[in-house]
Design a protein around this motif. Structure first.
Motif, PDB file in Angstrom:
ATOM      1  N   VAL A 224      11.550  19.609   4.637  1.00  0.00           N
ATOM      2  CA  VAL A 224      10.557  18.698   5.202  1.00  0.00           C
ATOM      3  C   VAL A 224      10.896  17.286   4.733  1.00  0.00           C
ATOM      4  O   VAL A 224      11.214  17.065   3.567  1.00  0.00           O
ATOM      5  N   ARG A 225      10.848  16.334   5.677  1.00  0.00           N
ATOM      6  CA  ARG A 225      11.199  14.940   5.389  1.00  0.00           C
ATOM      7  C   ARG A 225       9.937  14.091   5.452  1.00  0.00           C
ATOM      8  O   ARG A 225       9.265  14.025   6.481  1.00  0.00           O
ATOM      9  N   LEU A 226       9.618  13.438   4.332  1.00  0.00           N
ATOM     10  CA  LEU A 226       8.385  12.658   4.211  1.00  0.00           C
ATOM     11  C   LEU A 226       8.713  11.197   3.949  1.00  0.00           C
ATOM     12  O   LEU A 226       9.576  10.884   3.128  1.00  0.00           O
ATOM     13  N   GLY A 227       8.010  10.307   4.640  1.00  0.00           N
ATOM     14  CA  GLY A 227       8.154   8.880   4.412  1.00  0.00           C
ATOM     15  C   GLY A 227       6.893   8.280   3.834  1.00  0.00           C
ATOM     16  O   GLY A 227       5.784   8.569   4.298  1.00  0.00           O
ATOM     17  N   LEU A 228       7.044   7.455   2.795  1.00  0.00           N
ATOM     18  CA  LEU A 228       5.908   6.785   2.163  1.00  0.00           C
ATOM     19  C   LEU A 228       6.241   5.317   1.917  1.00  0.00           C
ATOM     20  O   LEU A 228       7.385   4.983   1.577  1.00  0.00           O
ATOM     21  N   PRO A 229       5.259   4.417   2.040  1.00  0.00           N
ATOM     22  CA  PRO A 229       5.487   3.019   1.668  1.00  0.00           C
ATOM     23  C   PRO A 229       5.724   2.904   0.162  1.00  0.00           C
ATOM     24  O   PRO A 229       5.187   3.694  -0.622  1.00  0.00           O
ATOM     25  N   PHE A 230       6.494   1.910  -0.244  1.00  0.00           N
ATOM     26  CA  PHE A 230       6.807   1.732  -1.659  1.00  0.00           C
ATOM     27  C   PHE A 230       5.558   1.678  -2.536  1.00  0.00           C
ATOM     28  O   PHE A 230       5.500   2.288  -3.609  1.00  0.00           O
ATOM     29  N   ASP A 231       4.532   0.949  -2.079  1.00  0.00           N
ATOM     30  CA  ASP A 231       3.376   0.686  -2.933  1.00  0.00           C
ATOM     31  C   ASP A 231       2.437   1.874  -3.084  1.00  0.00           C
ATOM     32  O   ASP A 231       1.597   1.884  -3.987  1.00  0.00           O
ATOM     33  N   LEU A 232       2.571   2.883  -2.223  1.00  0.00           N
ATOM     34  CA  LEU A 232       1.654   4.017  -2.283  1.00  0.00           C
ATOM     35  C   LEU A 232       2.224   5.222  -3.033  1.00  0.00           C
ATOM     36  O   LEU A 232       1.470   6.131  -3.389  1.00  0.00           O
ATOM     37  N   VAL A 233       3.516   5.251  -3.272  1.00  0.00           N
ATOM     38  CA  VAL A 233       4.137   6.438  -3.865  1.00  0.00           C
ATOM     39  C   VAL A 233       3.520   6.759  -5.213  1.00  0.00           C
ATOM     40  O   VAL A 233       2.996   7.849  -5.438  1.00  0.00           O
ATOM     41  N   ASP A 234       3.572   5.812  -6.136  1.00  0.00           N
ATOM     42  CA  ASP A 234       3.093   6.066  -7.489  1.00  0.00           C
ATOM     43  C   ASP A 234       1.579   6.005  -7.580  1.00  0.00           C
ATOM     44  O   ASP A 234       0.939   6.852  -8.204  1.00  0.00           O
ATOM     45  N   SER A 235       0.984   5.008  -6.930  1.00  0.00           N
ATOM     46  CA  SER A 235      -0.448   4.779  -7.097  1.00  0.00           C
ATOM     47  C   SER A 235      -1.321   5.834  -6.433  1.00  0.00           C
ATOM     48  O   SER A 235      -2.423   6.110  -6.888  1.00  0.00           O
TER      49      SER A 235
END
Length: 289
Positions: free
Chosen positions: A95-106
């Motif tokens: 499964v391939r998931l895309g996330l914005p940089f600012d939401l990954v950790d937070s």
């Protein structure tokens, strides 16, 4: 005699409340608008009060609806977690998931860790990029699912949350007092750029881009050094940064929707489970990064 709540009714109500629209809820739940309307009516009859009101801009929760939504969210999450435990042996594959940089950790780090631990047969590939780029990759079939940030008044995707865009700077920093205003954004395709540019233009406030090509970590360093300010969602602001107060003379910024998008072929338990994890991550209280 014990009485039982129907999780299907609760899920329909929560989805309508989150989306503010029966049309968007019907797309997510794969039900007709008539079926959704009937389920909401059944639920309101059960609780004995109105939970939703029609508004020119969509549906709005009544005070009773606000209270009810807060009580039922943990029930829906627990129900889904139990079913995940029952079905986890059948969830496998890439499964391939895309996330914005600012939401990954937070927002999503803990839920992704839990997902990978619960479903060890899943081969998760994570792509981090700006929201417009992620949306393009979903459309091209290069990603199965993606969470993106978009303007509240734009269409598309399942709304997971609404967050306000704020000006941020170094702790006790002075960059926001300089002219022209020094600004650092993550990249040229940053989804917040049009909103920032429009807000500054409306106030006729001169600005200059200090740095915008090194990614989120580089932007954090520039802001922490008090060389520039930036614009981030309120829930993602690091604890060692300041949200610049409204009386500092900077123009107000709009809120943004955090939305979930699926590629056309992303169907099945492996994608449903990841979507559930992402949805629940946004439903739980979050701390700033």
């Amino acid at each position: 005699m014990a009485r039982n709540l129907d999780i299907a009714l609760l899920r329909t109500f929560a989805t309508v409340a989150d989306q503010g629209s029966m049309t968007r809820a019907s797309d997510i739940l794969h039900l007709t608008q008539g079926a959704i309307s009937q389920q909401i009516a059944r639920l309101e009859a059960l609780v004995g009060t109105a939970l939703l009101l029609r508004h020119p801009r969509g549906l709005r929760l009544t005070p009773a609806g606000e209270r009810f939504l807060g009580r039922i969210r943990p029930l829906i999450i627990t129900n889904d977690e139990i079913w995940s435990e029952i079905e986890r042996g059948d969830v496998s594959g890439p499964v391939r998931l895309g996330l914005p940089f600012d939401l990954v950790d937070s927002c999503f780090a803990a839920s992704l860790k839990s997902y990978c631990e619960a479903f060890p047969k899943v081969e998760l590939t994570l792509v981090c990029a700006a929201s417009p780029d992620l949306l393009d990759m979903v459309g091209r079939g290069h990603l199965d699912l993606a969470v993106i940030e978009r303007a509240v008044d734009s269409e598309g995707g399942e709304v997971l949350a609404i967050d306000r865009l704020v000006w941020v700077g170094a702790r006790a920093g002075q960059a926001h007092k300089r002219s022209p205003l020094p600004i650092s954004l993550v990249g040229e395709t940053c989804v917040f750029r049009p909103a920032v540019s429009e807000a500054l233009a409306e106030e006729k406030l001169a600005s200059r881009m200090v740095f915008e090509t090194g990614g989120l970590d580089a932007t954090r360093i520039i802001v922490k050094m008090d060389l520039a300010i930036s614009a981030w969602l309120a829930s993602t602001v690091p604890a060692d940064f300041d949200i610049i107060s409204e009386d500092a003379g900077l123009p107000p910024l709009p809120s943004f929707a955090i939305t979930l998008h699926r590629a056309n072929g992303a169907r099945g338990a492996i994608f449903d489970e990841l979507a559930r994890q992402l949805r629940n991550a946004m439903a739980r209280p979050r701390l700033a990064a």
